[in-house]
Write an enzyme that holds these catalytic residues in place. Structure first.
Site, short mmCIF file in Angstrom:
data_model
loop_
_atom_site.label_atom_id
_atom_site.label_comp_id
_atom_site.label_asym_id
_atom_site.label_seq_id
_atom_site.Cartn_x
_atom_site.Cartn_y
_atom_site.Cartn_z
N GLY A 1 0.77 -1.24 0.00
CA GLY A 1 0.00 0.00 0.00
C GLY A 1 0.79 1.28 0.00
O GLY A 1 0.23 2.37 0.15
N GLY B 1 2.60 2.39 -2.60
CA GLY B 1 2.71 2.95 -3.94
C GLY B 1 3.82 2.34 -4.78
O GLY B 1 4.32 2.99 -5.70
N LYS B 2 4.19 1.08 -4.51
CA LYS B 2 5.25 0.44 -5.30
C LYS B 2 4.90 0.39 -6.78
O LYS B 2 5.72 0.72 -7.63
CB LYS B 2 5.50 -0.98 -4.79
CG LYS B 2 6.09 -1.07 -3.40
CD LYS B 2 6.44 -2.50 -3.04
CE LYS B 2 5.25 -3.42 -3.06
NZ LYS B 2 4.26 -3.09 -2.01
N THR B 3 3.67 -0.06 -7.07
CA THR B 3 3.28 -0.22 -8.48
C THR B 3 3.27 1.13 -9.19
O THR B 3 3.77 1.25 -10.32
CB THR B 3 1.91 -0.90 -8.58
OG1 THR B 3 1.98 -2.19 -7.98
CG2 THR B 3 1.48 -1.04 -10.02
N SER B 4 2.72 2.16 -8.56
CA SER B 4 2.68 3.49 -9.18
C SER B 4 4.08 4.01 -9.46
O SER B 4 4.37 4.53 -10.54
CB SER B 4 1.93 4.47 -8.28
OG SER B 4 0.60 4.08 -8.11
N ASP C 1 3.74 -10.02 -8.08
CA ASP C 1 2.65 -10.01 -7.09
C ASP C 1 1.47 -10.79 -7.64
O ASP C 1 0.95 -10.44 -8.70
CB ASP C 1 2.25 -8.56 -6.79
CG ASP C 1 1.35 -8.44 -5.56
OD1 ASP C 1 0.73 -9.45 -5.19
OD2 ASP C 1 1.29 -7.35 -4.99
N THR D 1 -7.95 0.91 -7.55
CA THR D 1 -7.19 -0.34 -7.51
C THR D 1 -7.59 -1.25 -6.35
O THR D 1 -7.84 -2.44 -6.55
CB THR D 1 -5.68 -0.04 -7.49
OG1 THR D 1 -5.34 0.65 -8.69
CG2 THR D 1 -4.87 -1.32 -7.40
#
Length: 630
Positions: free
Chosen positions: A13, A15-18, A40, A544
């Site tokens: 949560g 913000g790794k993907t962003s 993931d 998301t």
């Protein structure tokens, strides 16, 4: 030129993907051939790029030089088994091949298959294995070599597990080669090539000139602790190249609002702590009024992340709006959801699930404290490898249930996979000796139990133990992030196909299957019964987390489990929307609160955004009364 590898890691949560997608777009725009891969199981790459991706290298629309792939655990497992069994089918009779195939049907095969697919991208700078087949028109454009490969990883507890596998599998394969020749992945001789590939993968991961771990974190205590812990664990594996992205910093234009001003003051303390305790190259990223989705938005965020320019483009992408009168989903009266929390003549089991980092631990702690204060004998358990129960409760939490000081009727425990595995091994081998198994059989069992799979099997064994206990009026499970939780629930079916050790190797294998299936069946029946259990999906009011929870709920329905509650976390109170920034975020949240109500026909519990972190029993007590009533 060697390929550069970037691993984006951190607590769920943050913000790794962003940040990984922002970096990928930036590098691609600079002309570098870039591939972004997610490890993931609950992947969100497709949601961020707003296009279908899946288990193949896919070009990102409107962005030359950028490709993406989402590793699908099920497809990776099928591919792995096909490759491992192909040479065996050519030389062994069908009966023996069938035995080996059954042995490879366990959960450990799925785990190593996902890792095997992951290591394809670290193999000698060559094109991944999926592209060695005759390419489709889409795959034909994939370059032979990438300049940059970016890994968007699962939350840190699972990422550490993934990176420990090369060491553990190499040791397990070597031990089996010198002993029975069998592993839970099949004959050791058939997977020696995998051992060599894993050893090469570790050499790449340790090469600081080629591989960097970028930790994304919020300026908050738990995220700092998690980052520090993970860096220490990676150091033990010989990985030492780290950078930071400190995300979601309250921007100056938001600080006129009292709530955000208080959070900014809290963040300043943690920003100083990060500089003192994590002295690595870092970038800072402000909290934005809107979501980060789509390539153009990612480009704008990239300007802020890489150039430090925050302003017009980002704010223009999410113009301030007035909150809609009566918009969103109104919080229901507490009576509507209390019945789904309280026991009804027998033990009530609550599961708090959802995307990593959405606040499952906070929601489970608030609920458990509130239930205990209503007089119910309550057990709070976490199944998440990155357990933070103790951080939120602000008390130590161990492997065995222990009373939580300061709250009557509340006990807490965590499932530690490593500790559970040691106890599991010892118990199975001791039981086998009592049953009079011959020394040769004991040796084979010990080899199989030395597999890394044992940790996951043992963790599920502990989960079944807790879920089966009837001495509690309420059991609250703080589950691992969604994809991993679903995989945990699917394990009993796979385990029934294990050979020799089975799940409980106390008697012959058929009887062991019967015992296991009976216990699993009782727990699954409990999960399916809305009078005895409640699945509560926790999410922020953003796209998301809602999509991920909805997919998880759809998958749970296939095994007869329906959601019972939704928890909307960090909802911005309407009376705090006194600035354009706050109004823009509130307007976004209201749209998604309405979206939650459309997708989930269950009561929605709202937990407000607070001026500081949720930590300690006094705050949990106050928040429980605010959310659930006095």
């Amino acid at each position: 030129m060697s390929t550069e590898y970037l691993f984006f890691s951190g607590k769920g949560g943050v913000g790794k993907t962003s940040m990984a997608c922002t970096t990928a777009v930036r590098y691609a725009d600079e002309g570098r051939r870039t591939l972004i891969v997610t490890t993931d199981p609950a992947s969100n790459l497709a949601d961020v790029f707003e296009q279908a991706i899946g288990h193949r290298i896919t070009p990102i629309e409107g962005t030359p030089n950028l490709w993406a792939m989402e590793i699908d655990p099920d497809l990776a497992t099928a591919e792995y088994k096909d490759r491992a069994l192909a040479p065996i089918r050519a030389v062994f009779p069908p009966e023996m091949v069938q035995v080996i195939e059954e042995q490879m049907s366990g959960p450990c095969t799925a785990e190593v298959a996902a890792f095997d697919r992951f290591t394809d991208f670290l193999a000698l700078d060559e094109r991944p294995a999926s592209c060695e087949k005759p390419p489709s028109a889409q795959e034909a454009a994939v370059p032979e070599q990438f300049d940059v490969v970016i890994f968007d990883t699962a939350p840190t507890g699972h990422t550490l597990r993934l990176l420990e596998l090369p060491f553990e599998w190499s040791r397990s394969i070597e031990t089996a080669t010198q002993g029975s020749g069998q592993t839970c992945l099949g004959p050791a001789a058939a997977i020696q090539e995998s051992k060599r590939k894993y050893e090469h993968a570790m050499s790449v991961l340790r090469d600081a000139q080629r591989t960097t771990f970028i930790f994304v974190l919020h300026p908050e205590a738990i995220a700092i602790k998690e980052t520090r812990r993970t860096i220490g664990e990676l150091g033990k594996l010989g990985i030492r190249s780290f950078r930071l992205i400190v995300n979601a910093i309250i921007p100056p234009e938001a600080a006129d609002n009292p709530l955000f001003a208080a959070r900014a003051k809290m963040q300043e303390r943690y920003l100083q702590q990060i500089e003192a305790e994590l002295p690595y190259p870092s970038r800072r990223m402000h909290l934005l009024p809107g979501e980060i989705k789509g390539v153009e938005r990612l480009r704008q965020v990239g300007v802020s992340l890489f150039e430090g320019a925050v302003g017009a483009p980002l704010l223009a992408a999410a113009p301030p709006q007035q909150p809609t009168a009566g918009g969103g989903a109104e919080a229901p009266a507490p009576a509507l959801y209390r019945a789904r929390l309280m026991p009804n003549g027998h033990t009530r089991t609550l599961f708090f699930a959802g995307k990593g980092g959405v606040g499952k631990t906070v929601a489970s702690c608030v609920t458990a404290v509130w239930l205990a204060r209503q007089g119910y004998r309550t057990l709070l358990v976490t199944t998440d490898p990155a357990a933070h129960l103790g951080d939120v409760l602000d008390v130590p939490v161990g492997d065995q249930p222990a009373p939580v000081a300061g709250i009557s009727n509340l006990w807490a425990a965590k499932i530690d996979p490593k500790a559970a595995a040691e106890a599991y091994r010892a118990r199975i081998l001791a039981d086998a000796r009592k049953q009079g198994r011959p020394p040769e059989a004991i040796k084979v069992m010990a080899e199989e139990l030395d597999s890394p799979c044992t940790e996951e099997m043992a963790a599920f064994d502990r989960f079944i133990d807790f879920a089966s206990q009837d001495s509690w009026q309420v059991i609250v499970f703080d589950t691992a992030p969604t994809g991993h939780t679903l995989r945990l629930l699917e394990l009993p079916i796979d385990w029934s196909q294990q050979l020799e050790v089975k799940v409980f190797a106390t008697v012959d294998s058929r009887a062991a299957d019967d015992v296991a299936k009976q216990r699993f069946g009782q727990v699954i029946a409990m999960m399916r019964d809305p009078e005895r259990s409640t699945f509560a999906f926790v999410m922020y009011p953003e796209a998301t987390p809602i999509l991920e929870a909805y997919r998880a709920a759809q998958e749970l329905r296939t095994v007869g489990i329906e959601p019972g509650l939704v928890v909307a976390n960090q909802v911005l109170p309407a009376d705090q929307c006194s600035t354009p920034f706050a109004r823009a975020r509130r307007a976004m949240q209201e749209r998604y609160l309405a979206e939650m109500a459309r997708r989930f026909t269950v009561p929605i519990v709202q937990i407000p955004l607070l001026p500081s972190e949720v930590k300690g029993l006094p705050m949990l007590i106050r928040l429980g009364e605010q959310v659930y009533g006095g």
